[in-house]
Every structure is written in structure tokens, then in C-alpha cells.
Design a protein around this motif. Structure first.
Motif, PDB file in Angstrom:
ATOM      1  N   GLY A 282       0.676  -1.053  -0.028  1.00 18.69           N
ATOM      2  CA  GLY A 282      -0.088  -0.023   0.169  1.00 18.69           C
ATOM      3  C   GLY A 282       0.748   1.323   0.046  1.00 18.69           C
ATOM      4  O   GLY A 282       0.317   2.299  -0.036  1.00 18.69           O
ATOM      5  N   GLU A 283       2.106   1.060   0.199  1.00 17.37           N
ATOM      6  CA  GLU A 283       2.860   2.213  -0.030  1.00 17.37           C
ATOM      7  C   GLU A 283       3.846   2.134  -1.341  1.00 17.37           C
ATOM      8  O   GLU A 283       3.954   1.144  -1.815  1.00 17.37           O
ATOM      9  N   GLN A 284       4.112   3.247  -1.903  1.00 23.63           N
ATOM     10  CA  GLN A 284       4.721   3.293  -3.224  1.00 23.63           C
ATOM     11  C   GLN A 284       6.253   2.726  -3.276  1.00 23.63           C
ATOM     12  O   GLN A 284       7.013   3.108  -2.529  1.00 23.63           O
ATOM     13  N   MET A 285       6.211   1.817  -4.136  1.00 25.60           N
ATOM     14  CA  MET A 285       7.602   1.173  -4.228  1.00 25.60           C
ATOM     15  C   MET A 285       8.562   1.909  -4.841  1.00 25.60           C
ATOM     16  O   MET A 285       8.322   2.244  -5.994  1.00 25.60           O
ATOM     17  N   GLY A 286       9.894   1.941  -4.578  1.00 21.30           N
ATOM     18  CA  GLY A 286      10.840   2.250  -5.123  1.00 21.30           C
ATOM     19  C   GLY A 286      12.229   1.415  -5.193  1.00 21.30           C
ATOM     20  O   GLY A 286      12.695   1.287  -4.106  1.00 21.30           O
ATOM     21  N   ARG A 287      12.306   0.530  -6.136  1.00 21.90           N
ATOM     22  CA  ARG A 287      13.127  -0.493  -6.002  1.00 21.90           C
ATOM     23  C   ARG A 287      14.346  -0.672  -7.128  1.00 21.90           C
ATOM     24  O   ARG A 287      13.787  -0.311  -8.085  1.00 21.90           O
ATOM     25  N   ALA A 301      10.881  -8.918 -13.906  1.00 21.78           N
ATOM     26  CA  ALA A 301      10.157  -7.858 -14.127  1.00 21.78           C
ATOM     27  C   ALA A 301       8.675  -8.305 -14.904  1.00 21.78           C
ATOM     28  O   ALA A 301       7.686  -7.729 -14.567  1.00 21.78           O
ATOM     29  N   ALA A 302       8.873  -9.135 -15.743  1.00 17.59           N
ATOM     30  CA  ALA A 302       7.446  -9.471 -16.393  1.00 17.59           C
ATOM     31  C   ALA A 302       6.621 -10.091 -15.429  1.00 17.59           C
ATOM     32  O   ALA A 302       5.288  -9.646 -15.660  1.00 17.59           O
ATOM     33  N   ILE A 391      11.462   0.282 -15.500  1.00 14.31           N
ATOM     34  CA  ILE A 391      12.429   1.142 -16.462  1.00 14.31           C
ATOM     35  C   ILE A 391      13.601   0.136 -16.687  1.00 14.31           C
ATOM     36  O   ILE A 391      14.251  -0.134 -15.486  1.00 14.31           O
ATOM     37  N   ASP A 392      14.126  -0.395 -17.694  1.00 19.64           N
ATOM     38  CA  ASP A 392      15.053  -0.947 -17.893  1.00 19.64           C
ATOM     39  C   ASP A 392      16.346   0.016 -18.265  1.00 19.64           C
ATOM     40  O   ASP A 392      16.163   1.026 -18.761  1.00 19.64           O
ATOM     41  N   GLU A 393      17.703  -0.413 -17.893  1.00 13.65           N
ATOM     42  CA  GLU A 393      18.854   0.170 -18.321  1.00 13.65           C
ATOM     43  C   GLU A 393      18.502   1.543 -17.642  1.00 13.65           C
ATOM     44  O   GLU A 393      18.795   2.556 -18.251  1.00 13.65           O
ATOM     45  N   LEU A 418       7.425   2.131  -8.548  1.00 14.20           N
ATOM     46  CA  LEU A 418       8.599   2.143  -9.775  1.00 14.20           C
ATOM     47  C   LEU A 418       9.540   1.011  -9.549  1.00 14.20           C
ATOM     48  O   LEU A 418      10.187   0.797  -8.367  1.00 14.20           O
ATOM     49  N   LEU A 419       9.881   0.352 -10.501  1.00 17.98           N
ATOM     50  CA  LEU A 419      10.751  -0.836 -10.399  1.00 17.98           C
ATOM     51  C   LEU A 419      11.830  -0.377 -11.620  1.00 17.98           C
ATOM     52  O   LEU A 419      11.526  -0.375 -12.736  1.00 17.98           O
ATOM     53  N   THR A 420      13.071  -0.093 -11.347  1.00 18.82           N
ATOM     54  CA  THR A 420      14.285   0.202 -12.263  1.00 18.82           C
ATOM     55  C   THR A 420      15.379  -0.992 -12.176  1.00 18.82           C
ATOM     56  O   THR A 420      15.235  -1.776 -11.269  1.00 18.82           O
TER      57      THR A 420
END
Length: 696
Positions: A282-287, A301-302, A391-393, A418-420
């Protein structure tokens, strides 16, 4: 609001005595526009002077002589230096100028007068010489001659000595600041307070005091690292308290997992579990998901994308190049279609009709997954309910570009997760500095089926042997890459050029050869790459456009010319284009010119690559070899412009700052305690953003 105590430090350098309209722009260029910036211009070395005599002078040292000026020897013809002969009780000292005014020199060194003379000692024809003395002063002004003098970076029109005088003026403005460091920690380190550290930095008593480990420099480096880590920790906290949609696995996730042609490795399973915990919180992911070449980041990622779609949200996967975006689309669109999910590809090369249909499908929600390039965050693109952005690369995108994609979400459902991803393993130090606001998952294992790559290092003179062996391998059905550092031949640079090399190899091998480089039209380059991927071309000669996003399992040979001119991380990425199938794979690194050897650092770099395929080990070595200058090219992607921190030598301090920042905000999130108030001063003091020139 900036604390009032800092106002003198944030005054323009133009207000310092001696800074006029000519000097000011030079100082701005060298240090920055503020008094604080000038104080952060650390000396790069010291001049240590030793008092001696003509008989005891040591060549190469900077010495002080007490002499009597005998006479000025005027040059008899142009090109002959001006000399002044001086003497002490043990012999002669000759002062030499290769250019200058005889009248000015005679005023500096009048015959018959006693002077203190300082400069670097040389011996010429048995004589003691000082070319261009740095000081010639009367004995009564001896206190003006520093025994130890700091040396500053210079620019044309501004000497080290001028900068030193300006720094002394700036130091007079430096106030006593409240102590923000933990007292017990500072006592254990043996560090001075902030102002004393600054004074010591600019008044070293010897070269050792300029080392990164010296107490004054280490104190200031820790302060700078702590300020940066506090900014990252604040960003992390603001994200964690932001609401975001709860995303959990579902039917699409199950279908996609069942369709994978392999079982997830332990590292992939752990990373997926960490991502899923974030998505469901429930919190914004940044990983940040980082893994070595071929470690299976895309599969992880898929599955995260499938979770978002299963939960009723849209998802987006953004790649930096069209080649990489199409590679992802080629794999993922059929897999999602089999699960009953419409996925679309959006690039800058789509026709108007294709683009119109794609935008409509995203806007009304028919397309649950978007794969694309920078085109995804353009103003015309709208999503019905974007829940996850991958986001890749990621290091190829700026912070603002990532934020623009996240801003495509619907505020009613919360922030976009967001998953980078990074295929360039990142050293621990850079995780702390550049990505300290993100959680990090690492993929250390390679999926089954990846073959080891045998790496050989050969001089460029062996290129004929390499071509012969390559021809035999191609005759047996192998596919190969041949990498060149340039597109076309250059008279200025003696390096291999892709166009000329492709022509040479066509004549030598008599096989179809593809050519790919960044100057080709995108469609033409894509057609060549597709033909190579289909097996129609046995050999692809290319520049580094194949560094990422090219997946040709049959390719098993990589040749890289002038490998000593590439960075370790880039070589590792290029080598990762082979070893993706069942064939035994090999990489040949050619170095130097026809008869050139290897420098020590270049040799170590290539030996590291020959000795290991572990991308994390290679990344740490690359960081160590490059030092704190521009590791992995991260200056272009938000790496902090440190003034005191040496990211290699201060690694332990950076880890301590990372831990301290989180402890500070956990105990005092609003910084209301006395230490919290001091830390607010620290944050303003080390805010290097150029858009904050004055006291606000």
C-alpha cells in the motif's frame, strides 16, 4: 529558509577583497559563485621549503637560501636566459629567468643587497640554479615566506598564490557552527569541529594532511556524505508514506509463470518476493533490480508486470533504445496475449495510424501493458490506471524522465510503483550514493543453460590468427560479433573503424557480413540486427550499439578490437552478448596498435575480465580502478558532485553516513531536537545545487 548563521558563507565571492570583474568569472568557473564554494576548493598539494646552503642544496627540492645579490648577467642575444648571480658562505646560487624584464628583475634583486630566495633547485654544469624563483624578499619580511604552502587548482589568469590569498579572506568569514555530529562518534574518530577542520584543510603542515584519511579532510567528507544521505533518506521516507495501489499476484501472473521455459533461480525467487512485498504494502515502491548479464531480470520484471495486470491496473516497461524495446516486445507480447492480455509497443518510429490506435488502447484501458521507449512519457500518452512502471537500463534515463512516466498514474488510486533495472552491476558504494533512496534486489545467479565464456587477451598484431580461426568457426555454423570502437577511419585517431573492418573481413572470409553502428538510420540498423538474429548473417561488425538489448542465442564468438580503450563494465556488457545458448562461447580481446604494448592499468583491467565473469566482482574492480572521477559514467545520471568525498577511499565513512542518516530521521523525523536544528544547518551548508545562489 536558510539559517542566518550561514549568510556569510552564501555571500557572492565578488564581495571578497581582490575579486573584481576580471577575477570573479574565473573564480566562478574554478570553484563556484559563493564564499562557501571557494572554501570547498581543497588544495591539491603542498610546497614544503627547506632552508639550506649552496653546498648542501639537493636537486629537485624546494629550498630557501639566504644570499647576497652579486650581479645581473644580461643576455647577449635573443633566446639566452636572464641570470642573477648570488652567493652565500658556501658558494654561488644562480637565479634564472627564461623570459621577463631585466629592469623588473633588477628591482627584485638589486646588487649588493641580502635577500631570501626560494625555488626548485636544479644543477646545471655543476652550478646550483633556481629557474624562475617563487620568492625573492628582504630578510625583514621573512615571515611572508611560508615553509609549507598549499597549492590550489589554477586556471588561466588566476594563480595558486592568488587563490590562496582569497581563501584566507574567505576563511575570515567562516562562523563557528553548531555541532551536528554525534559527540561519541566524533571523539572516536579524533576529528576537529567543522571550522577547525576547514582551517586545517587550508593550512596543511605537510602532504599527509591532504590525504583522504587525514582528520580534517575525513571530517568534512563525512559531513558532506551525511548531508547527501539525509537528502536520500528524506526522499525515501516521502515515498514510503505516499499511498499506492495494492498489487498482488493473480491469474495472469500464474499463466505467465507457467509459460516460462525455465524454473526461477533462487535469486530470482527472492527478488520477486521482495518486489511483491513492496507492491502489496500500500506504500509506493521504489526498488532497483540489478543483476549480471543474463541473470534473468526480465523474467522477474515480467512477473511483476503480470501482477499489476492481474490486480486490474495497467503497467509500462520503458527501455532506452528502440532495439531493446522491440526485443522486450518480441518476448512479452505473445506471452501476455496467451494469458488474454493485450500488450502494445510504442516507439518514436510508429506510423501515425499505429500511434493513434496504440494511444487509444492505452487511454481506454484495452491495452493493459505498454512497452516502449521515451515515447511512453510524452504528453500525448495517457493511461486509464497505470499502477506500475518498470524502467530497464535505468541509468540511461534522467530522474525527471522517470518521474514523467510515474506522473502518468491516476492520483485517485495513489502513486505509481517504480521498479528500475540495471544490467550493469553496481558497486556497494554507488548503491549508497546514487541509489540510497531505493531498495535494492540483487540477482547473483545465472539461469540454467547459460554457458561459460572463455576469454583470451591478444595483441592487435595477432589479428590475422584471429580472423583465420573465426573463418573456420563460421564455416562450422557459428555466429559472431566483431566490435570496433569507431564508425569510420580517422586520421587523428589510430583505432579500428567498423566500416573499414567490415570491408576487410568481407574480403578475407567471403561470407555475408552485417554492419551496425549509431550513425545508420534506425530502420536500416534494425533490419541488419534482425537478419543477424534470424541467422541470415554469420558475422555482425558493429560499434557498441550491441552493448545491450541484443539477444541472439546462437551467437557464440565475440571479438573486441582495441579492448584496452573500453571500460571494464562496457567490456563485460559486450561479452555478455555471447554465451546465451548451448554452444561453447569465446571472447577475444585485442589490445594496442600493431606493435603497441599495454599500460599497467589497461593490463590489469583486461586480466580481471579474463579471470572472472562475475559482474559484481568486475564492477567493484572497475570502480577501484577508475576511482572517484567518473565511475561507470554516472556523472551523467545523477551521481553527486562531491567536493570532499573520495568515493573509493571514503567507502567506510559513506557506509557510516548511510547508517547515521537513517538513525537520525528514525529518532527525530522532523529534526526538532537541538541536534536536529544543527543538522538543518548541515543540510543547507552542503546543498551544492547551483540554483540557490543567495540567502533566502
Amino acid at each position: 529558509m536558510r539559517p542566518e548563521i550561514l549568510f556569510p558563507l552564501f555571500a557572492p565571492v565578488d564581495r571578497l577583497k581582490g575579486v573584481g570583474p576580471k577575477v570573479a568569472p574565473l573564480l566562478h568557473k574554478l570553484a563556484g559563485p559563493l564564499v562557501r564554494d571557494l572554501l570547498a576548493l581543497a588544495p591539491t598539494g603542498v610546497i614544503v621549503r627547506r632552508r639550506t646552503t649552496s653546498a648542501e642544496a639537493v636537486e629537485g627540492e624546494t629550498a630557501i637560501f639566504e644570499v647576497v645579490i652579486d650581479r645581473l648577467i644580461r643576455p647577449g642575444r635573443p633566446g639566452v636566459p636572464i641570470k642573477v648571480r648570488a652567493s652565500d658562505d658556501s658558494g654561488f646560487v644562480h637565479l634564472v629567468w627564461f623570459h621577463g624584464s631585466t629592469n623588473h628583475i633588477e628591482r627584485l634583486a638589486p646588487p649588493g643587497e641580502r635577500r631570501l630566495v626560494s625555488g626548485k633547485v636544479e644543477r646545471f654544469g655543476g652550478e646550483v640554479q633556481i629557474p624562475h624563483p617563487d620568492h625573492i624578499i628582504p630578510l625583514e619580511r621573512a615571515e611572508e615566506l611560508p615553509i609549507v604552502e598549499p597549492v590550489y587548482p589554477q586556471t588561466q589568469g588566476l594563480t595558486s598564490r592568488q587563490i590562496r590569498r582569497l581563501v584566507e579572506s574567505a576563511l575570515a568569514l567562516a562562523p563557528e557552527l553548531p555541532e551536528w555530529q554525534d559527540p561519541a562518534w566524533r571523539a572516536r574518530q579524533g576529528w576537529p569541529d567543522w571550522r577547525a577542520a576547514l582551517l586545517a584543510l587550508h593550512a596543511p603542515t605537510g602532504p599527509a594532511e591532504l590525504l583522504p584519511e587525514a582528520p580534517a579532510r575525513a571530517r568534512l567528507a563525512f559531513d558532506e556524505a551525511l548531508a547527501h544521505q539525509l537528502a536520500l533518506a528524506r526522499r525515501r521516507r516521502s515515498r514510503q508514506v505516499a499511498a499506492a495501489p495494492r498489487i498482488v499476484p493473480g491469474t495472469v501472473s500464474e499463466a505467465l509463470l507457467a509459460a516460462l521455459p525455465f524454473t526461477l533461480t533462487g535469486a530470482q525467487s527472492r527478488a520477486l518476493a521482495e518486489i511483491r512485498a513492496d507492491l502489496a504494502s500500500g506504500e509506493q515502491m521504489g526498488r532497483l533490480l540489478q543483476g549480471d548479464v543474463g541473470s534473468g531480470k526480465t523474467a522477474v520484471a515480467a512477473l511483476a508486470l503480470a501482477d499489476a495486470v492481474s490486480s486490474g491496473f495497467q503497467a509500462a516497461l520503458m527501455a532506452p533504445t528502440e532495439i531493446l524495446a522491440r526485443q522486450h516486445a518480441l518476448k512479452l507480447i505473445p506471452m501476455f496475449a496467451a494469458a488474454g492480455v493485450e500488450a502494445v509497443l510504442l516507439t518514436g518510429r510508429d506510423s501515425a495510424a499505429e500511434r493513434r490506435d496504440t494511444l487509444a488502447a492505452l487511454a481506454d484501458g484495452r491495452a493493459a501493458l505498454a512497452i516502449g521507449t521515451h515515447a511512453l512519457f510524452q504528453e500525448a500518452v495517457t493511461f486509464r490506471n497505470l499502477g506500475l512502471a518498470v524502467i530497464d537500463e535505468q541509468h540511461r534515463f534522467g530522474v525527471s524522465e522517470r518521474q514523467r512516466l510515474q506522473a502518468k498514474g491516476d492520483l485517485a488510486t495513489g502513486g505509481v510503483h517504480l521498479l528500475t533495472m540495471s544490467a550493469t552491476p553496481i558497486p556497494r558504494t554507488l548503491e549508497l550514493t546514487q541509489y540510497g533512496d531505493l531498495d535494492v534486489s540483487r540477482l547473483h545467479e545465472k539461469p540454467p543453460g547459460r554457458t561459460p565464456v572463455t576469454t583470451a587477451v591478444l595483441p592487435q598484431a595477432r589479428i590475422g590468427d584471429v580472423v583465420r580461426r573465426l573463418g573456420a568457426a563460421l564455416d562450422r555454423g557459428a555466429q559472431a560479433y566483431w566490435i570496433c570502437p569507431l564508425v569510420a577511419e580517422s586520421e587523428a585517431v589510430d583505432l579500428a573503424a567498423a566500416e573499414a573492418r567490415a570491408a576487410d573481413l568481407t574480403r578475407a572470409l567471403r561470407q555475408p557480413i552485417g554492419l551496425a553502428h549509431g550513425r545508420m538510420p534506425g530502420a536500416e540498423r534494425a533490419a541488419v540486427m534482425d537478419a543477424f538474429a534470424r541467422g541470415e548473417l554469420p558475422l555482425l561488425v558493429a560499434t557498441t550499439v550491441v552493448e545491450v538489448g541484443v539477444d541472439v542465442p546462437n551467437a557464440s564468438i565475440m571479438v573486441i578490437e582495441h579492448a584496452d580503450r573500453f571500460g571494464l563494465a562496457q567490456l563485460h556488457q559486450l561479452r555478455g552478448r555471447v554465451g546465451r545458448g548451448a554452444r561453447a562461447s569465446a571472447c577475444t580481446l585485442l589490445y594496442g596498435g600493431e606493435d603497441a604494448g599495454l599500460g599497467e592499468t589497461a593490463r590489469e583491467r583486461l586480466e580481471i575480465l579474463r579471470g572472472t565473469e562475475d559482474g559484481f566482482e568486475i564492477a567493484e574492480a572497475d570502480f577501484r580502478l577508475r576511482g572517484g572521477g567518473d565511475p561507470l559514467g554516472l556523472r551523467q545520471s545523477g551521481f553527486p558532485a562531491y567536493r570532499f568525498v573520495d568515493p573509493v577511499r571514503h567507502r567506510a565513512l559513506m557506509q557510516a553516513a548511510f547508517d547515521d542518516a537513517r538513525l537520525i530521521l528514525a529518532r527525530d523525523p522532523d529534526l526538532t531536537s537541538p541536534r536536529g536544528a544543527a543538522i538543518r544547518v548541515l543540510e543547507h551548508l552542503f546543498d551544492w545545487r547551483p540554483d540557490r545562489p543567495g540567502a533566502d
